[in-house]
Structures are given as structure tokens and as C-alpha cells.
Design an enzyme around this catalytic site. Structure first.
Site, PDB file in Angstrom:
ATOM      1  N   SER A   1       0.716  -1.161  -0.220  1.00 36.33           N
ATOM      2  CA  SER A   1      -0.084  -0.049  -0.042  1.00 36.33           C
ATOM      3  C   SER A   1       0.901   1.109   0.020  1.00 36.33           C
ATOM      4  O   SER A   1       0.126   2.361   0.068  1.00 36.33           O
ATOM      5  CB  SER A   1      -0.841  -0.038   1.072  1.00 36.33           C
ATOM      6  OG  SER A   1      -0.130   0.226   2.256  1.00 36.33           O
TER       7      SER A   1
ATOM      8  N   LYS B   1      -5.738   3.576   9.282  1.00 38.67           N
ATOM      9  CA  LYS B   1      -4.786   4.363   8.436  1.00 38.67           C
ATOM     10  C   LYS B   1      -5.096   5.875   8.749  1.00 38.67           C
ATOM     11  O   LYS B   1      -4.631   6.876   9.035  1.00 38.67           O
ATOM     12  CB  LYS B   1      -4.543   4.223   6.977  1.00 38.67           C
ATOM     13  CG  LYS B   1      -3.831   2.940   7.029  1.00 38.67           C
ATOM     14  CD  LYS B   1      -3.861   2.517   5.384  1.00 38.67           C
ATOM     15  CE  LYS B   1      -2.857   1.121   5.283  1.00 38.67           C
ATOM     16  NZ  LYS B   1      -2.872   0.818   3.653  1.00 38.67           N
TER      17      LYS B   1
END
Ligand code: ADP
Length: 771
Positions: A676, A719
Site C-alpha cells: 500500500s 490509517k
């Protein structure tokens, strides 16, 4: 010259005894003729002639029944005893030999030759013989130990051989015949010689006797000792035996009362039999006993009844846990199916999430809601199959594995059994614990789980197994297949606030003996506790912080005699010390080659800076910062994309030929992985190579393809929260993750410009400050 004068004396026969000259004798007289003889003697000069019967049993002896030699004696005392009897004390005077019997009635009277000892012919011979006799007697006395020291001494004082012989005979001879023999001997030297012979014989005999006695004594002592010891052993054994018998009987009784399965019963019977034959106190005895006890301690046939009331389940789950809506709903569904299907076959629930988000405690709540017992086993660091399944009994000190131990602890056949940290289990040369665990979790096999120690099938099919893991990536695949994963996400600050306010603080207040409501704390203070003193996905440190506040507050209130107390900012500072964390204000100034990426680690979301610099070189890409393989590949893909799009970026086609590019992700100690960071890498590279600065208020996440498409990522909530904590203003996310924004609380989203993107160009447009 032998004195050979003759006297006429009444004769008194003695039965079974005799008297030597010079000696005293007590005896009773009862026989008519003896009494008459005595009376006659008393009338003369009190002298009588005492002579032994040849045979003791002769009742009324005549002259022919008497020995030839006797003793002339002086009567010293006469005492009438009750009845006709008379007791006499007489003293022997000299030997006498019957010459002629003068009359027999009314008593015997004889003419008796008085025999006094002649003087020995040789004085020296006599002395030598006397000394010899005395020495021999002394030895005899020593050997026989039947003679007193006084007697020995008195004998030393005797000088005449005849007298000595008589005294010795009187002292040591017990047989009448022998004594008579000595009496018969009229020659004093010969008499003493005879005595010497007897003394030697007797000494020898006494010695032998003594030896025999000693031997016998020893023998007796040994026998006695053996006997005593044997008796003691017997007593001990009886005692132990009784006890052991009692123990065996108790085990047997317990066995009979326990609904064991067939095999277990067989094993128990066999072991009990063996126990009966094993010497008590031996190690084998203890081993058998422990084994049987392990079997009997298991909860055979014991079960709790499930409470499948969904309403109550919701209530219990809600009571102690804030939020976790998805989890709770899934649990309620699970219980509903259980109610309808009435069996537990189906996937095992696995709660996956960072530490401290309440995985364990929600499982406990499930057990409570169901009215089941709860047991827990941590699999973290378990690498040996034997920990799950036990060691065979042939190993010294072997015990069952932890499954059986847990079942014993639970005390029921149907507890909720939690395997913690299933992702932390590893395998090594001692076998694969995962394989054993698979068998435990497999509903098709676990009704006959075999522990190596017990070696009998135990039914685990009624157990409700639940597992937890921090990250599903490290769960071994076969296990993963068996489980239904339920994500337990990290908490937002707002959720933490509610958990702290509603659950953690009240719990700690009670646990520290404070009264509910005694601490007054505002939301702002709670927020400071969360933001200033903890940095975590869950609430574990927060719970400890709450405990610390309560602990310190308790001391403060006692010190100051207060019942309640308001915790304001200053007070919080006093109780907890200076805050450890500060909300990071992002670097405001744009920087070249530095980009804020977002990562999802096992402890929750984290903001990671990606740095990139270019330097003269040969077109190499260097990667540092403990990057995992996936992340490295992602960096290479990023570099390839940049090279392929050099024109768009305003770079020369062969820009890379004389430079090296170095990508670094700081905090090198923390391993990082995952795809990611793709967008972050490209942005950092583009910035470093073009010299265009990156806005530091932007954070991003997203996987890329070589063509520059942005793909969705996991852990958006974590996140986002990390970005929120870092004070980020603009959040770049993959377009396909837009749907996940629902799960993120409003107040968090409010803080960001959220830019969902499809192409990398959009990312660069947002992050880079174009010249
Ligand atoms: P995990 O098993 O996920 O590591 P725990 O179950 O040990 O976490 O939770 C740590 C502590 O936090 C426990 O005391 C638990 O009660 C508390 N806790 C966690 N989540 C919540 C929640 N949502 N509501 C109330 N308390 C919670």
C-alpha cells in the site's frame, strides 16, 4: 596319724543334701525316727551324725540305705515349726564313718569313727597344691561368675588342704554324688587334688558355657533385633497398606461414580489393578495414581445448559463493551444459529485485531452470555506439539497437554475455550502444533481427541472454540481455512473516550476501592489522558493509565482527607506526570523527496515517512529501512513507472543513467511490508527527481500497477486514524476504498480533505507543488 577315736551317735539321715565339716546347714526334720534321733542327740552333747541317704526317694531309710561316710555335727539351733516339723541349724565338725549300727529303733544309732584330717606329709607339697587350687578356683570364679568376690578372698585365707577342699566343694559342687565323693575322701591331699581336677573341668565348662551363652545371647539379640525390625516393617506396611488401600478404594469409588467412556474405564481399571500390586511408596505407585487422578479429574459428562436467550446475550455483550457493533452482531447471529441447529459444527470464530481492542474480553462475555465456563490458552510462542497434546507417559515427569489441562480447569465438557494469539504459533523440529490444533478444532475429529499422556479418546465436540489473532497474515493456512475471521478494528479517539468514560474508569474506580462518582473528570481531561499518555490501537495502556489515576487519586484523597476530587488539567499533570505524547503538528513546509505514507501494522495504523534522494551513479535503485519483499517490489514498480513516464514528469529519457536513487523508510527497526506504499514511493521518486516539493499536510495510501492505476488497500480506518493523530489535512485514498469511509466517525472525516483517486497522476497533482 589319723585320729581314729569312735563315738556312739544318733544317726540322722539327710535327703538330697549333705554337710561338710566346718560348714553350717539349715534343714527341716519331720520324720519320726529323725526327730527321735535328734532328741537323743540333744540329750547327749548335742552331737548327731548326719549322713546322706543313697537314694533320695527312700522314705524310711534303714542302715543299708545310708552312705558310709557322713558328718558329725553340732546342733546350734532348734526351732519348732507349725505341725510336727523342726528346723535345725547345725555345724559340721568332722567326717565320720559308720563302723557299726547299734540300733535302728526308735532311731538309728551307730558307732562312728571320727576322722579328722591328718597333717600332710610334705608342707611344700601341700602349699603348692593349695595355691594351685586357689588359683584354679579364682579362674573358675572368673569364668563362672557364680562366685562372689568375698568367697574368693575367704578361700585365699585357707591353708589346710582338707578344709580348702571341703569349702571349695561346698561352694562349687551342686551334685550330691560329687559332694559325697569328696566327703568320702578321707585323705585331704587327695581330696584337694580331686577338687583341682573338678575345678579345671568346671572352669573349662564355665568357659564353654560362657561362650555358648555369649553365642546364644548374640543369637537371641540378633533374633530379637530381627524380630523387632520385622515387626516394625510389618507395622509400617500395615499402616501404609491401610492408607494405600484406602486411597485405592477411594479412587475406585470415584471411578465408579464417574461416567467414563468405555476406554477410559478400561484404562482406569487396569491402572487400579496395577496400583494394588505396586509397592506403596514406589515411584510407579505415584505415577499410576497421578494418571488415574488425571482421568477422574476430567469433567466426564458434566455440562452446563446453554442460555440461548438472544436478548440476554445482547445485554451481556453491551454491558461491558462499548461499540464493537459488528462483532456483537456476528456473535448474536452465531448464537441464533446455535439455537436453531443445536450443534457447533461450522467455522471457528477468530477475532482479528490489534492488541487491547477487547478480543479476549468479548469472548469472556460470550461465555457469560451462554452460561458456559471460560478457559483460555495462549498459543503465543507455542512450537512444540506436546504443549497441545502432552507427552507420552514413558517420559519422566510427563503430563497431559494444555487442552486436557484446560478441560480439567473448565470442569465442564462444554466450556468456551479461547486460543489466544493463534497467529503467533510456530513450528519446529518437535512437531507442528498447528496440526494438533487442527484436530482439536475439527468438528469431525474432535469428539475423540487423543492426548499423548492420557492415551484415550476425550470428547471435545461440545466445546465452543474461539480464537484470536493480531494479524491474519501470519495465521497458518490450514488453520485459516477452518476459521471465520471477524475483524475487531482499532478505536478512534472518540470511541476510546467513550470506552474510558463508560467502562475503564468506572471499573478502575471500583477496583481501587473508591466510591462511584468520587472522581470528577471532564471529557477534555479524558481526551488528554488518551492523547497525551497513550498511543495505541486498543485501550490497554489507557486502562493502565486509568488505574494509575485511581491509584494516585486514592493516595491524594487519603492524604488530604477528601471524599471526592475533581481532576483538572493541573491535577492530571500531578497524578500522571508530564504528557508523553504530543499531537504532531505536520511539517508545514513542503519538502523535496519526503512523503507521508500510511501503514497498517499489527499494532494499528501508523504514519510513515518515505524519503527519496537521487545522487550521481549508474541507474541503481537502493532500498533501506527493513522493507519486506512486497514493499521492495512495490518500490521497483514505482521506479519503473517513473522511468516509463519520464517525459510526463519533465525528465530526460535517460535521466537515470548517471544517477542512483535511494529510497528509505525511517524507523529502520520496525519491519514494514505490504503493497500500500506504492503511491507514496512514486510521489517521493517524482519529487526527488524533478525537484518539485511535496506538501507535508498530505498523507496517502494506495497500491499501484505498472500503468499507474491506484488499487484499494486494507485497514483504511486505522490509517485514517493515524493520519488524524498526525494532524494531516489532506488524505489521498484509492477510489475503491471510498465505501470504507462509512466506518470512520464523522468527527474524524471532518478534519480532512479526502481525495479518492484512480490514477497516480491525481496523486501527484495533489501532493506535488508544480513549478
Ligand atoms: P485483546 O484481547 O484484544 O488484546 P483485551 O480483551 O485484553 O484485548 O482488552 C483489554 C482491556 O480493554 C480489557 O480490560 C477490556 O475490557 C477493555 N476493553 C477493550 N475494548 C473495550 C470496549 N469496546 N469496551 C469496554 N472495554 C473494552
Amino acid at each position: 596319724m589319723r585320729n581314729t577315736s569312735v563315738a556312739e551317735l544318733p544317726v540322722l539321715p539327710l535327703r538330697g543334701m549333705m554337710i561338710f565339716p566346718g560348714m553350717l546347714l539349715h534343714f527341716d526334720v519331720g520324720r519320726q525316727r529323725s526327730i527321735a534321733a535328734l532328741e537323743q542327740g540333744m540329750m547327749n552333747d548335742q552331737r548327731i551324725f548326719l549322713v546322706s541317704q543313697i537314694k533320695d526317694e527312700t522314705e524310711d531309710p534303714g542302715p543299708e540305705d545310708l552312705c558310709e561316710v557322713g558328718t558329725i555335727a553340732q546342733v546350734r539351733q532348734v526351732m519348732n515349726l507349725p505341725g510336727e516339723n523342726i528346723r535345725l541349724l547345725v555345724e559340721g565338725e568332722s567326717r565320720g564313718v559308720i563302723r557299726q549300727m547299734l540300733q535302728t529303733d526308735p532311731f538309728m544309732k551307730a558307732s562312728v569313727q571320727i576322722c579328722r584330717d591328718r597333717k600332710p606329709r610334705s608342707r611344700a607339697d601341700a602349699d603348692a597344691l593349695v595355691r594351685t587350687a586357689q588359683d584354679l578356683f579364682e579362674s573358675y570364679a572368673l569364668a563362672s561368675q557364680r562366685v562372689s568376690q568375698e568367697t574368693v578372698e575367704s578361700i585365699r585365707s585357707l591353708e589346710a588342704p582338707g578344709d580348702l577342699a571341703d569349702v571349695l566343694a561346698a561352694n562349687m559342687l551342686s551334685k550330691r554324688e560329687e559332694r559325697q565323693e569328696i566327703l568320702n575322701e578321707l585323705n585331704p591331699m587327695r581330696r584337694l587334688e580331686r577338687i583341682c581336677v573338678i575345678l579345671m573341668r568346671e572352669t573349662d565348662m564355665a568357659d564353654t558355657e560362657k561362650q555358648i551363652q555369649a553365642r546364644i545371647k548374640k543369637q537371641v539379640e540378633k533374633n530379637q533385633k530381627d524380630y523387632y525390625l520385622r515387626e516394625q516393617i510389618k507395622a509400617i506396611q500395615t499402616e501404609l497398606g491401610d492408607q494405600d488401600d484406602a486411597e485405592i478404594a477411594e479412587l475406585r469409588q470415584r471411578m465408579e461414580a464417574t461416567p467414563l467412556n468405555e476406554e477410559a474405564r478400561g484404562k482406569c481399571e487396569k491402572e487400579l489393578d496395577r496400583l494394588g500390586r505396586t509397592p506403596p511408596g514406589s515411584p510407579e505407585f505415584a505415577l499410576s495414581q497421578t494418571y488415574i487422578e488425571w482421568i477422574l479429574d476430567l469433567p466426564w459428562g458434566r455440562e452446563t445448559t446453554d442460555n440461548l436467550d438472544l436478548g440476554r446475550a445482547r445485554e451481556v455483550l453491551n454491558r461491558d463493551h462499548y461499540g464493537m457493533e459488528e462483532v456483537k452482531e456476528r456473535i448474536v447471529e452465531y448464537l441464533a444459529v446455535l439455537q436453531l441447529k443445536k450443534d457447533l459444527k461450522g467455522p471457528i470464530l477468530c477475532f482479528v485485531g490489534p492488541p487491547g481492542v477487547g478480543k479476549t474480553s468479548i469472548v469472556k462475555a460470550i461465555a457469560e452470555a451462554l452460561d458456559r465456563k471460560f478457559v483460555q490458552m495462549s498459543l503465543g510462542g507455542v512450537r512444540d506439539e506436546a504443549e497441545i497434546r502432552g507427552h507420552r507417559r514413558t517420559y519422566i515427569g510427563s503430563i497431559p497437554g494444555r487442552i486436557i489441562y484446560g478441560m480439567k480447569q473448565a470442569g465442564t465438557m462444554n466450556p468456551v475455550f479461547l486460543f489466544d494469539e493463534i497467529d503467533k504459533m510456530s513450528a519446529d523440529f518437535r512437531g507442528n502444533p498447528a496440526a494438533a490444533l487442527l484436530e482439536v478444532l475439527d468438528a469431525e475429529q474432535n469428539n475423540a481427541f487423543r492426548d499423548h499422556y492420557l492415551e484415550l479418546p476425550f470428547d471435545l465436540s461440545k466445546v465452543m472454540f474461539i480464537t484470536t489473532a493480531n494479524s491474519m497474515e501470519t495465521i497458518q493456512l490450514p488453520l485459516l481455512d477452518r476459521m471465520e475471521l471477524i475483524e475487531v478494528p482499532s478505536y478512534t479517539e472518540e470511541e476510546k473516550l467513550q470506552i474510558l468514560k463508560r467502562h475503564l474508569m468506572p471499573k478502575q474506580i471500583l477496583e481501587h476501592g473508591l466510591k462511584a462518582g468520587s472522581l470528577k473528570i471532564s471529557d477534555a481531561i479524558y481526551r488528554t489522558m488518551i492523547e497525551g499518555y497513550t498511543r495505541e490501537s486498543g485501550v490497554r495502556t489507557l486502562e493502565r493509565t486509568a488505574a494509575k489515576v485511581c491509584r494516585k487519586a486514592a493516595v491524594y484523597m487519603l492524604d488530604h482527607g477528601k471524599k471526592t476530587m475533581t481532576v483538572n488539567a493541573a491535577m492530571l499533570h500531578e497524578l500522571l506526570g508530564a504528557p508523553r505524547y504530543h499531537r504532531e503538528e505536520p511539517e508545514k513546509e513542503p519538502r523535496i523527496g519526503v512523503v507521508n505514507g500510511l501503514a497498517y501494522t499489527s499494532v494499528g495504523g501508523e504514519m510513515l515517512e518515505v524519503e527519496c534522494t537521487a545522487m550521481p551513479g549508474k541507474g541503481q535503485l537502493k532500498l533501506t529501512g527493513q522493507l519486506g519483499d512486497v514493499m521492495k517490489e512495490s518500490a521497483e514498480a514505482a521506479f519503473s513507472w517513473v522511468r516509463a513516464h519520464s517525459q510526463e514528469l519533465g525528465l530526460k529519457d535517460d535521466f537515470y543513467k548517471d544517477i542512483d536513487v535511494h529510497v528509505h523508510v525511517p524507523e529502520g527497526a520496525v519491519p514494514k511490508d505490504g503493497p500500500s506504499a506504492g503511491v507514496t514511493m512514486i510521489t517521493a521518486l517524482a519529487s526527488a527527481l524533478t525537484g518539485q516539493p511535496v506538501r507535508q499536510t498530505v498523507a496517502m495510501t494506495g497500491e499501484i500497477t505498472l500503468r499507474g492505476r491506484v488499487l484499494p488497500i486494507g485497514g483504511l480506518k486505522e490509517k485514517t486514524l493515524a493520519a488524524y493523530r498526525a494532524g494531516i489535512k489532506t488524505l489521498v485514498i484509492p477510489e475503491e476504498n471510498r465505501k470504507d469511509l462509512e466506518k470512520i466517525p464523522e468527527y474524524v472525516l471532518k478534519c480532512f480533505d479526502i481525495i479518492p483517486v484512480r490514477e497516480i497522476q491525481e496523486v501527484l497533482n495533489t501532493a506535488l507543488i508544480r513549478k
